[in-house]
Design an enzyme around this catalytic site. Sequence first.
Site, PDB file in Angstrom:
ATOM      1  N   HIS A 258       0.578   3.435   5.909  1.00  0.00           N
ATOM      2  CA  HIS A 258      -0.549   4.365   6.005  1.00  0.00           C
ATOM      3  C   HIS A 258      -0.219   5.545   6.917  1.00  0.00           C
ATOM      4  O   HIS A 258       0.565   5.440   7.851  1.00  0.00           O
ATOM      5  CB  HIS A 258      -1.818   3.639   6.474  1.00  0.00           C
ATOM      6  N   ASN A 259      -0.814   6.678   6.596  1.00  0.00           N
ATOM      7  CA  ASN A 259      -0.693   7.922   7.373  1.00  0.00           C
ATOM      8  C   ASN A 259       0.691   8.553   7.313  1.00  0.00           C
ATOM      9  O   ASN A 259       0.974   9.491   8.068  1.00  0.00           O
ATOM     10  CB  ASN A 259      -1.062   7.712   8.848  1.00  0.00           C
TER      11      ASN A 259
END
Length: 355
Positions: A258-259
């Site tokens: 994620h991110n």
Amino acid sequence: MAQPTFFQSPPPMTLAAIAAKAKAELADVSQGDKVIKGLAALDEAGPMHLAFFDNLKYADQLARTNAGACLVSPRFEARVPGHVVVVRANQPFRAFVQLAREFHADALRPQPWFGDDGISPQAIIDPTARLEDGVIVEPLAVIGAHVEIGAGTIVGAGAVIGPHVKVGRDCNVGARTVIQCSLIGNDVLIHPGCSIGQDGYGFIFFGANGHTKVPQTGRVIIQNHVEVGAGTTIDRGSLRDTVIGEGTKIDNQVQIGHNVTIGRHCLLAAQIGLAGSLTIGDNVALGAKVGINNHLTIGDGAQVTAMSGVKDDIPPNGRWGGFFAKPTKQWFREIVAVERLVRDQTATSRDEGRE
């Protein structure tokens, strides 16, 4: 049993025409009328095939080849057997690929598996979904509420596209792929068995009641002309989005946390693992099985060798490798030093044994 073929056979073509298409030249122009019916590797080619040679590792195959003609650079031309017509090219492999792209255009992108008749009656499509003309939806695919899919896109058998997902034009969503919480650009090829947009791995670890889940409310954004290999997983962001930049090519079975932000025109080989909140610049190349720790920055143009473990930022155009990764020149020097140390200790032990 007849040999199965999965792609169209190219039309027979003279060597003169082939040389013109490849921007190459015949060493013997009198061979221009010789007909070629296909492309093949040196060790499998027959008299009607064109092969290529650009690596001395395959010199033995060149010497034994039965190919009718061979693309070869001037520096290796003398190695070609007399029965093989020389097609001279400064970059033989590039010329070969150029021909292959023309002869086998149907192999450049996934084709429909069940015909090109539009939407299968075995597909499930929410009435609020918007599909442009020319979309193909194959059997057992499921398309959720308020999904938008652009013209020319193929949704493979058994694929699932969750609510509000946007998929651009001329894309391919491979069979059994699952997409949620994602915005996908044009000309994106997603191969079978991918999972895109699921929860990122976000927890507060080892609290009084165990591990506390952190809501993952971001998205996955995949820009134009990206290719995602089979079995790859791309987690959605926790707060900011997970972004895959334009033109990036991802191999099979890659995990993107994620991110993560990946720049434009990057190359990610198989089985890479990218931890969360990484920033990867443009034109970065990562070898197979590279692992990169979270919250790092990999600069534009950096390259990391296969099976490396990265725990530090890498500057632009850095060449790193090893476990843990460091500049490759330093890594090689350390390997040589360790090998020398082991060799010296072994020799010392032998000398002491003789005493």
